[in-house]
Design a protein around this motif. Sequence first.
Motif, short mmCIF file in Angstrom:
data_model
loop_
_atom_site.label_atom_id
_atom_site.label_comp_id
_atom_site.label_asym_id
_atom_site.label_seq_id
_atom_site.Cartn_x
_atom_site.Cartn_y
_atom_site.Cartn_z
N ALA A 94 0.85 -1.19 0.00
CA ALA A 94 0.00 0.00 0.00
C ALA A 94 0.89 1.24 0.00
CB ALA A 94 -0.92 -0.01 1.22
N PRO A 95 1.53 1.53 -1.15
CA PRO A 95 2.51 2.62 -1.18
C PRO A 95 1.90 3.99 -0.93
CG PRO A 95 2.11 1.75 -3.39
CD PRO A 95 1.45 0.82 -2.44
N LEU A 100 -2.03 -5.77 -11.92
CA LEU A 100 -1.54 -5.59 -10.55
C LEU A 100 -0.58 -4.40 -10.46
CD1 LEU A 100 -1.59 -6.57 -7.66
CD2 LEU A 100 0.18 -8.24 -8.22
N SER A 101 0.30 -4.26 -11.47
CA SER A 101 1.24 -3.13 -11.49
C SER A 101 0.50 -1.81 -11.56
CB SER A 101 2.19 -3.26 -12.69
OG SER A 101 3.00 -4.41 -12.58
N ASP A 102 -0.56 -1.78 -12.38
CA ASP A 102 -1.33 -0.55 -12.50
C ASP A 102 -2.04 -0.20 -11.19
OD1 ASP A 102 -2.48 1.62 -14.16
OD2 ASP A 102 -4.36 0.56 -13.74
N SER A 103 -2.50 -1.24 -10.44
CA SER A 103 -3.25 -0.98 -9.20
C SER A 103 -2.38 -0.38 -8.10
CB SER A 103 -3.89 -2.28 -8.70
OG SER A 103 -2.89 -3.18 -8.24
N ILE A 104 -1.08 -0.69 -8.15
CA ILE A 104 -0.19 -0.17 -7.10
C ILE A 104 0.80 0.85 -7.65
CG2 ILE A 104 -0.40 -2.19 -5.61
CD1 ILE A 104 2.23 -3.22 -6.66
N ILE A 154 3.18 0.63 -10.29
CA ILE A 154 4.54 0.24 -10.69
C ILE A 154 4.67 0.49 -12.19
CG2 ILE A 154 6.25 -1.61 -10.74
CD1 ILE A 154 4.72 -2.99 -8.51
N MET A 155 5.29 1.60 -12.55
CA MET A 155 5.36 1.98 -13.96
C MET A 155 6.23 1.02 -14.76
SD MET A 155 3.32 4.44 -13.79
CE MET A 155 3.42 4.93 -15.50
N ASP A 156 7.34 0.57 -14.19
CA ASP A 156 8.19 -0.40 -14.88
C ASP A 156 7.43 -1.69 -15.16
OD1 ASP A 156 10.29 1.25 -14.97
OD2 ASP A 156 11.53 0.22 -13.48
N GLY A 157 6.61 -2.10 -14.18
CA GLY A 157 5.84 -3.33 -14.34
C GLY A 157 4.85 -3.23 -15.48
N ILE A 158 4.17 -2.07 -15.61
CA ILE A 158 3.18 -1.90 -16.68
C ILE A 158 3.86 -1.97 -18.05
CG2 ILE A 158 1.54 -0.28 -17.69
CD1 ILE A 158 1.12 0.81 -14.81
N SER A 159 4.95 -1.21 -18.21
CA SER A 159 5.64 -1.19 -19.52
C SER A 159 6.22 -2.55 -19.86
CB SER A 159 6.73 -0.12 -19.51
OG SER A 159 7.69 -0.39 -18.51
N SER A 160 6.81 -3.24 -18.84
CA SER A 160 7.39 -4.57 -19.09
C SER A 160 6.30 -5.57 -19.48
CB SER A 160 8.12 -5.07 -17.85
OG SER A 160 9.21 -4.23 -17.55
N ALA A 161 5.14 -5.49 -18.83
CA ALA A 161 4.04 -6.41 -19.15
C ALA A 161 3.57 -6.22 -20.59
CB ALA A 161 2.89 -6.19 -18.18
#
Length: 634
Positions: A51-52, A262-266, A268-275
């Motif tokens: 929960a950042p 999940l990356s979008d919900s918390i 995580i920009m790197d996670g969205i682009s990598s996905a």
Amino acid sequence: MTRPVGLLLLLLMHGGMYAQKASGTDPQKSQSLIKTIDSLNRVIENIYVGAPHEARAMAEHALLLSEKIKYNEGTGSAFLNLGHVYWSQSYYPISLFYFNSALTYLPKSNPLILAHCYSSIGRAYTDLQNYGKALKNLDIAARFAGHDPEMLAEVYNERSFVYAKLKQYDKGIALAKFAMRLSRTINDQPAICILYSRLANAYRLKGQYKQAIAYSDTALHMSYFVNNKRLRAISFIEQATIYNLVNQYDKAIELSKKGAVLSDSIGIMDGISSAYKTIAHSFEQKHDLVQSLAYQKKYTAALDSLNATNKRKNTELIQSYFELNSRLTAIAAVEQKAKEYRGKIHLQKTIIITLLIALLVVILALSVTYYHYKQKRVLTNRMRKQHKALLIQKELIEEQSSNLASINSLKDKLLAVIGHDLRTPIANLHSILRLYNTNVLTDTEVQSLMKEIEPVVQGAELTLLNLLEWAGSQIKGINHEPSAVDIYLIGVEMERIFSYLFQQKDIRFENRALPGICVHADERHIKVVLSNLVSNAIKFTGDKGIITLSTLNGQNSLKINIADTGKGIPAEKLQHLFSLNTKYSATGTSGEKGTGIGLFLCKELIEFNGGSLWVNSEVNKGSTFSFSLPLVTD
């Protein structure tokens, strides 16, 4: 990824200046606020990966509270937690700023928290692909960690990731497994979960996909247990990448989409682009160019969004920093003004205390003067009272001396009378015994003489009883044990005790007391009184006379009368009956004599039992001795 070096230098310069200003102060810490700040920082450490946004708000609140009371350790921990929050959302340059700010405040006396901060800096440099600085900071972290297994595990964990990025896979795997052993000794489940992810990444880069999938599955399952959403998102994308390499594109697409959501919900920009990049690759390999192009566009848009977000976040960071700095400056200004007020208040307190001390000295001087004056008056009064008491005591001693002389004279008289009264019956007994022992008298004559002398002996016995009772009361005080006493029953006992004397003078004893009517008195005292009164009545009553015991019931008392038909007492002698000093003693009708102590003792005993004693008499007609006693109440 954009790295705004100039921005970092600017912020670090301002942070350092403010830290120096803060460190120059040594404010008094509030224990309650310190506990609150420490509690907030501990909570942030446990929730920032899941929960950042909430963690960032709590960290900013902890920072303001710490600065308000100049709690440097709290400030450093809040900066460290803000760095963790921004790192978890892939804002690595911003996280570096907060990590470096934390180093300014964290206490040098706590090497483990310093090791954690340097390890976090190394991790951020790894994500920024600056592996040289990453290893340099991790080496510093290892020195501060010492022999602490938890901190060493964290350092080796980050080192394994660096070596994996440097394509030194075997070294990275070895370090990750060593860190795993350390974490297991202390059962650090969150660290173990991350290490499984590290091993999955290293084995994938090494081309050992079976091991990579196994470790990734473990990391994914553990991420639910430790609530690490960031790691879960990365694990979805990591598995998708592995399945692309083994040509399982549909599974790769499914896992990538989960990672993107999940990356979008918390955030995580790197996670969205990598996905999106992984999904585009999967569709490309499936020759679905339409979907591949669509996700390629999403990937490009995500990168553009990431760059725009970085710019916006950098701007927000500057605004937030200066806003925070402005609030902290305002706090410092308020504290400075408060310090000035405290100085003025202290001066006023000093003046007030000085005046109070002076006033107290004056009051003390007046009090001492008044005290001495009062003591003088008290001593004067005391001396006057002591003089008066001495005079009273002198009079009392003189009176006691007179009384003692009177009592001593009375004692001599009583002993003389009692000695005379007791000498005759004893001498008679002695003569009879001597004549009997010399066979001058026969048994019949002795019996006749004994009957004649019995009244005399009985009178002597009563005299001794009265003497002992009176002497005991004078020495020990009268022993009083009240109970319900039936006068009629005591009359029966008196008739039995004096039956021989009644026969000797042919006197009739009439017991007319009311049976069952009881008085509240000491039974032994009443028996002594009645014995004396009946004995006196016998003594002064002639042959064929009558002695009557009667009672009269009053409202709260019982009147008891002992009446005889004897020779009576002259009126001028009545007032001397109950006095030892002017005792009245007369010879009985048969020559009986008395000491006069009996009537005095009777009066004393009756009065002690709450009654009164009096006498009515007429010469040659008889006397009536009466006394009253309280009735027994239910």
